[in-house]
Design a protein around this motif. Sequence first.
Motif, PDB file in Angstrom:
ATOM      1  N   VAL A 184       0.835  -1.194   0.000  1.00  0.00           N
ATOM      2  CA  VAL A 184       0.000   0.000   0.000  1.00  0.00           C
ATOM      3  C   VAL A 184       0.870   1.244   0.000  1.00  0.00           C
ATOM      4  N   ASP A 185       0.441   2.213  -0.779  1.00  0.00           N
ATOM      5  CA  ASP A 185       1.124   3.498  -0.813  1.00  0.00           C
ATOM      6  C   ASP A 185       0.742   4.315   0.414  1.00  0.00           C
ATOM      7  N   ARG A 186       1.678   5.067   0.951  1.00  0.00           N
ATOM      8  CA  ARG A 186       1.422   5.878   2.137  1.00  0.00           C
ATOM      9  C   ARG A 186       0.209   6.784   1.947  1.00  0.00           C
ATOM     10  N   ASN A 187       0.013   7.271   0.750  1.00  0.00           N
ATOM     11  CA  ASN A 187      -1.083   8.191   0.478  1.00  0.00           C
ATOM     12  C   ASN A 187      -2.441   7.501   0.379  1.00  0.00           C
ATOM     13  N   ASP A 188      -2.441   6.159   0.431  1.00  0.00           N
ATOM     14  CA  ASP A 188      -3.697   5.408   0.344  1.00  0.00           C
ATOM     15  C   ASP A 188      -4.177   4.899   1.696  1.00  0.00           C
ATOM     16  N   ALA A 193      -0.336  17.777  13.655  1.00  0.00           N
ATOM     17  CA  ALA A 193       0.535  18.666  14.429  1.00  0.00           C
ATOM     18  C   ALA A 193       1.999  18.437  14.109  1.00  0.00           C
ATOM     19  N   ARG A 194       2.284  17.310  13.464  1.00  0.00           N
ATOM     20  CA  ARG A 194       3.681  16.973  13.136  1.00  0.00           C
ATOM     21  C   ARG A 194       3.955  17.078  11.636  1.00  0.00           C
ATOM     22  N   GLY A 195       3.112  17.765  10.917  1.00  0.00           N
ATOM     23  CA  GLY A 195       3.339  17.931   9.491  1.00  0.00           C
ATOM     24  C   GLY A 195       3.211  16.658   8.692  1.00  0.00           C
ATOM     25  N   GLY A 196       2.375  15.741   9.140  1.00  0.00           N
ATOM     26  CA  GLY A 196       2.148  14.496   8.408  1.00  0.00           C
ATOM     27  C   GLY A 196       3.040  13.357   8.832  1.00  0.00           C
ATOM     28  N   GLU A 197       3.905  13.561   9.838  1.00  0.00           N
ATOM     29  CA  GLU A 197       4.781  12.494  10.309  1.00  0.00           C
ATOM     30  C   GLU A 197       4.020  11.533  11.220  1.00  0.00           C
ATOM     31  N   GLY A 198       4.573  10.327  11.393  1.00  0.00           N
ATOM     32  CA  GLY A 198       4.019   9.358  12.323  1.00  0.00           C
ATOM     33  C   GLY A 198       2.798   8.651  11.774  1.00  0.00           C
ATOM     34  N   LEU A 199       2.274   7.697  12.565  1.00  0.00           N
ATOM     35  CA  LEU A 199       1.112   6.929  12.135  1.00  0.00           C
ATOM     36  C   LEU A 199      -0.120   7.812  11.991  1.00  0.00           C
ATOM     37  N   GLY A 200      -0.281   8.761  12.917  1.00  0.00           N
ATOM     38  CA  GLY A 200      -1.427   9.656  12.824  1.00  0.00           C
ATOM     39  C   GLY A 200      -1.421  10.464  11.544  1.00  0.00           C
ATOM     40  N   THR A 236      -2.201  14.295  16.689  1.00  0.00           N
ATOM     41  CA  THR A 236      -1.192  13.273  16.428  1.00  0.00           C
ATOM     42  C   THR A 236      -1.838  11.901  16.613  1.00  0.00           C
ATOM     43  N   GLY A 237      -1.081  10.856  16.334  1.00  0.00           N
ATOM     44  CA  GLY A 237      -1.590   9.518  16.585  1.00  0.00           C
ATOM     45  C   GLY A 237      -1.929   9.311  18.050  1.00  0.00           C
ATOM     46  N   ASP A 238      -1.099   9.872  18.936  1.00  0.00           N
ATOM     47  CA  ASP A 238      -1.367   9.755  20.374  1.00  0.00           C
ATOM     48  C   ASP A 238      -2.682  10.417  20.756  1.00  0.00           C
ATOM     49  N   THR A 239      -2.917  11.609  20.239  1.00  0.00           N
ATOM     50  CA  THR A 239      -4.131  12.324  20.624  1.00  0.00           C
ATOM     51  C   THR A 239      -5.380  11.677  20.021  1.00  0.00           C
ATOM     52  N   LEU A 240      -5.241  11.045  18.867  1.00  0.00           N
ATOM     53  CA  LEU A 240      -6.369  10.279  18.316  1.00  0.00           C
ATOM     54  C   LEU A 240      -6.711   9.120  19.257  1.00  0.00           C
ATOM     55  N   GLY A 241      -5.674   8.479  19.800  1.00  0.00           N
ATOM     56  CA  GLY A 241      -5.907   7.423  20.778  1.00  0.00           C
ATOM     57  C   GLY A 241      -6.607   7.948  22.014  1.00  0.00           C
ATOM     58  N   ALA A 242      -6.225   9.160  22.436  1.00  0.00           N
ATOM     59  CA  ALA A 242      -6.861   9.777  23.605  1.00  0.00           C
ATOM     60  C   ALA A 242      -8.340  10.040  23.354  1.00  0.00           C
ATOM     61  N   VAL A 243      -8.668  10.531  22.161  1.00  0.00           N
ATOM     62  CA  VAL A 243     -10.069  10.779  21.808  1.00  0.00           C
ATOM     63  C   VAL A 243     -10.853   9.471  21.839  1.00  0.00           C
ATOM     64  N   ASN A 244     -10.256   8.410  21.322  1.00  0.00           N
ATOM     65  CA  ASN A 244     -10.904   7.092  21.353  1.00  0.00           C
ATOM     66  C   ASN A 244     -11.209   6.668  22.788  1.00  0.00           C
ATOM     67  N   GLU A 245     -10.228   6.804  23.677  1.00  0.00           N
ATOM     68  CA  GLU A 245     -10.411   6.369  25.065  1.00  0.00           C
ATOM     69  C   GLU A 245     -11.447   7.219  25.787  1.00  0.00           C
ATOM     70  N   PHE A 246     -11.426   8.526  25.554  1.00  0.00           N
ATOM     71  CA  PHE A 246     -12.446   9.400  26.144  1.00  0.00           C
ATOM     72  C   PHE A 246     -13.836   8.981  25.679  1.00  0.00           C
ATOM     73  N   THR A 247     -13.963   8.705  24.398  1.00  0.00           N
ATOM     74  CA  THR A 247     -15.261   8.325  23.840  1.00  0.00           C
ATOM     75  C   THR A 247     -15.752   7.016  24.433  1.00  0.00           C
ATOM     76  N   GLU A 248     -14.863   6.045  24.592  1.00  0.00           N
ATOM     77  CA  GLU A 248     -15.260   4.779  25.203  1.00  0.00           C
ATOM     78  C   GLU A 248     -15.774   5.003  26.621  1.00  0.00           C
ATOM     79  N   LEU A 249     -15.107   5.871  27.361  1.00  0.00           N
ATOM     80  CA  LEU A 249     -15.557   6.174  28.721  1.00  0.00           C
ATOM     81  C   LEU A 249     -16.918   6.871  28.702  1.00  0.00           C
ATOM     82  N   VAL A 250     -17.122   7.766  27.754  1.00  0.00           N
ATOM     83  CA  VAL A 250     -18.410   8.454  27.621  1.00  0.00           C
ATOM     84  C   VAL A 250     -19.525   7.445  27.354  1.00  0.00           C
ATOM     85  N   ILE A 251     -19.289   6.510  26.456  1.00  0.00           N
ATOM     86  CA  ILE A 251     -20.304   5.494  26.138  1.00  0.00           C
ATOM     87  C   ILE A 251     -20.594   4.627  27.354  1.00  0.00           C
TER      88      ILE A 251
END
Length: 255
Positions: free
Chosen positions: A25-29, A161-168, A226-241
Amino acid sequence: MEEIKVLILSFQFMTRIPINIQINVDRNDFHKMVKYFPFVGGVVGAIASLMFYAVKNIFPREIAVTMAMVSLYILTGAMHIDGFADTFDGLFSNKGKDRMLEIMRDSRLGTNGVLALVFLVILKILFLSHIKDNLIYSTLILMPLFGRFSIILAAYVSKSARGGEGLGGLIIGKISTVELLLGFLFTSIVGFLFVQFTVFLKLLAVSSIIAYTITKYISLRIGGMTGDTLGAVNEFTELVIATLMYLMSIQKFLT
């Protein structure tokens, strides 16, 4: 890419479920797989529900719930909760934007991250332990389902926040409206199997508003997500549910 390959890629990216299929897979896909995140979350939640069912008559309810939660984190390699802890370490470090991003990238866990992680897990277990039996299975499925949709929403409304770097950076700011709507469709298809239509809409509205608010707050602090903050949003949402389903079980909300 063929859709079956995109689906497999989403499982390989979001879980530790062994799927030994090589996909070029291409990074852009990479962003094309996000629409399947809720489906992946539903599968992970279903496995956690099976874990709870398997042990609920052997151990006390609190232990059965804990084992279900453990299975969730094992299946995902604890990637989201790790991001949650890193996010708290960074945001509450009292440093500037660049330093906060450095702290988030640091593999060492600080006091803020440890405290946030401990309280998060305790609250999840406590809420789940007091949800009525007829709702516990659906809650275990809905938590990661809505959590993964919140990742799509957060990545859609933000920039990296990292200019496209990292998994996020593979998905942040790259998701199209069509992919967001398809993610919503998968969330709806799975969600309607476990809760009534009106309850689903209320869960979606509350969790999405909170996820959007958290995303905007984090973006204000560090200039994006970032990828970390996306994970944080996921965890917050799970707690909300988990919180909303508990309130529903005692007929204080959603009914």
